[in-house]
Scaffold this motif. Structure first.
Motif, short mmCIF file in Angstrom:
data_model
loop_
_atom_site.label_atom_id
_atom_site.label_comp_id
_atom_site.label_asym_id
_atom_site.label_seq_id
_atom_site.Cartn_x
_atom_site.Cartn_y
_atom_site.Cartn_z
N ARG A 92 11.07 100.42 89.21
CA ARG A 92 9.81 100.53 89.19
C ARG A 92 9.03 100.05 87.70
NH1 ARG A 92 8.21 106.99 87.13
NH2 ARG A 92 10.11 107.35 86.17
N ARG A 93 7.80 99.94 87.48
CA ARG A 93 7.25 99.38 86.40
C ARG A 93 6.08 100.55 85.98
NH1 ARG A 93 10.79 95.62 85.76
NH2 ARG A 93 10.83 93.86 87.26
N ALA A 234 9.05 107.44 80.42
CA ALA A 234 8.88 107.32 78.78
C ALA A 234 9.82 105.98 78.31
CB ALA A 234 9.51 108.34 78.25
N ILE A 235 11.14 105.96 78.97
CA ILE A 235 11.65 104.62 78.85
C ILE A 235 11.01 103.35 79.13
CG2 ILE A 235 13.97 103.44 79.34
CD1 ILE A 235 15.04 106.65 79.15
N ARG A 239 10.36 100.32 76.58
CA ARG A 239 11.28 99.40 77.01
C ARG A 239 10.55 98.25 77.74
NH1 ARG A 239 16.03 99.24 79.72
NH2 ARG A 239 17.11 97.83 78.24
N LYS A 240 9.57 98.74 78.70
CA LYS A 240 8.82 97.64 79.55
C LYS A 240 10.08 97.34 80.75
CE LYS A 240 5.59 97.94 76.98
NZ LYS A 240 4.79 99.16 77.14
#
Ligand SMILES: NC(=O)c1ccc[n+]([C@@H]2O[C@H](COP(=O)([O-])OP(=O)(O)OC[C@H]3O[C@@H](n4cnc5c(N)ncnc54)[C@H](O)[C@@H]3O)[C@@H](O)[C@H]2O)c1
Ligand SMILES: O=C(O)C[C@H](O)C(=O)O
Length: 332
Positions: A92-93, A234-235, A239-240
């Motif tokens: 997922r994005r 959150a990561i 980090r994208k």
């Protein structure tokens, strides 16, 4: 030295694959006297990158690694495998929930379930990582009727590890001093990270219930639970990219404990096919407290469930029922 086992990793050219393969090939998971043949599956456009991963595995010069089979063909990838780590799927994005991946990913797991049924050993142990992991695991198992449903699991160990780490940070101990944490339900933001039965060994050697060691119920309800539930997001925001190092570590923990067993005084969290324990609908892939022995798992029974916990456990089960129904529609 025993006969080599065949371990399949799908999506092996991706970021989790890159963090995972060394540990599998180095004996960190199946033991230092267990030779291994890696089957690496990815889609055709990724085969070039996968070839580079194979070069690197060779260059690690690992005595347990007997062969690396790189392929884009399920017939080759699933042939005679002992273990399947099903990672290959779209991540997922930012702004997405994991269930938004259902339409894109569930077909992969239908096809791979059928491939397991046809080509894998009937004793194969399957760990589904690709999201939405619980529902992909359910679809995979349904499409592999000749393999016992007990051989299928999905990864909630990352959430389990996140929960242990948050408690350890709060109390000021190392993570090995926190045990009997449970993740109930879906690997999603409705999961219930539960420390009501957890214990913490303090730096003075005294062991306390986690609630007594933490002494801050407001923190448990309003900080700890949402932090663990939303850690993946959150990561991604930071980090994208979604988690990879910690996911690979959790995959290793999950497989090693399934293979070698859990400690007597602890349990782990695994998404498994519900047998109706704790009133969770039979057949859903739901994360429970699990003990492993002789390469089989069992659900820890008899934990007290109060009304507050019951509400949270039901909410995450309801989300899984909805995901299951959507997945069945998408794969008709
Ligand atoms: N359950 C968990 O705790 C957890 C944790 C982290 C990530 N994930 C999930 O794991 C999956 C992989 O994450 P990633 O960061 O490695 O993604 P990534 O995009 O870096 O890698 C995915 C790989 O899968 C491959 N792939 C796509 N379709 C495939 C197919 N049909 N067969 C074989 N390979 C295929 C891609 O080509 C790519 O190489 C995502 O769905 C992610 O959301 C789950
Ligand atoms: O959150 C994600 O989409 C990736 C993974 O499931 C995670 O929990 O880090």
């Amino acid at each position: 030295m025993s006969e080599p086992i065949r371990v399949l990793v799908t999506g092996a050219a991706g970021q989790i694959g890159y963090s995972l393969l060394y540990s599998l090939a180095n004996g960190d998971v199946f033991g230092k006297d267990q030779a291994i043949i890696l089957h690496l599956l990815d889609i055709t456009p990724a085969l070039g990158a996968l070839g580079g991963v194979k070069f690197e595995l060779e260059d690690c010069s690992l005595p347990l690694l007997r062969d690396v089979v790189c392929t884009d063909q399920e017939t080759v990838a699933f042939k005679d495998i002992d273990v399947a780590v099903l990672v290959g799927a779209m991540p997922r994005r930012e702004g997405m929930e994991r269930k938004d991946l259902l339409a894109a990913n569930v077909r992969i797991f239908k096809s791979q379930g059928a491939a397991l049924d046809q080509y894998a050993k009937k004793t194969v142990k399957v760990l589904v990582v690709g999201n939405p992991a619980n529902t992909n695991c359910l679809i995979c198992s349904k499409n592999a009727p000749s393999i016992p449903s007990e051989n299928f699991s999905c990864l909630t160990r990352l959430d389990h590890n996140r929960a242990k780490a948050q408690v350890a940070l709060k109390v000021g101990v190392t993570t090995d001093k926190v045990r009997q944490v449970t993740i109930w339900g879906n690997h999603s933001s409705t999961q219930f990270p539960d420390v009501r039965h957890a214990k913490v060994t303090l730096n003075n050697g005294e062991t306390k219930q986690a609630y007594d060691a933490i002494q801050d119920e407001n923190w448990i309800k309003n900080s700890f639970i949402p932090v663990v539930q939303k850690r993946g997001a959150a990561i991604i925001a930071a980090r994208k990219l979604s988690s990879a190092m910690s996911a690979a570590k959790a995959i290793c923990d999950h497989l090693r404990d399934w293979w070698f067993g859990t400690p007597n005084d602890d349990w782990v969290s695994m998404g498994v096919v519900s047998d109706g324990s704790y009133g969770i609908e039979k057949g859903l892939v739901y994360s429970f407290p699990i003990k492993c022995q002789n390469r089989t798992w069992s659900i820890v029974q008899g934990l007290e469930i109060n009304d507050w916990a019951r509400d949270l456990m039901t909410k995450t089960a309801q989300e899984l029922i909805q995901e299951r129904d959507d997945a069945f529609d998408a794969t008709k």
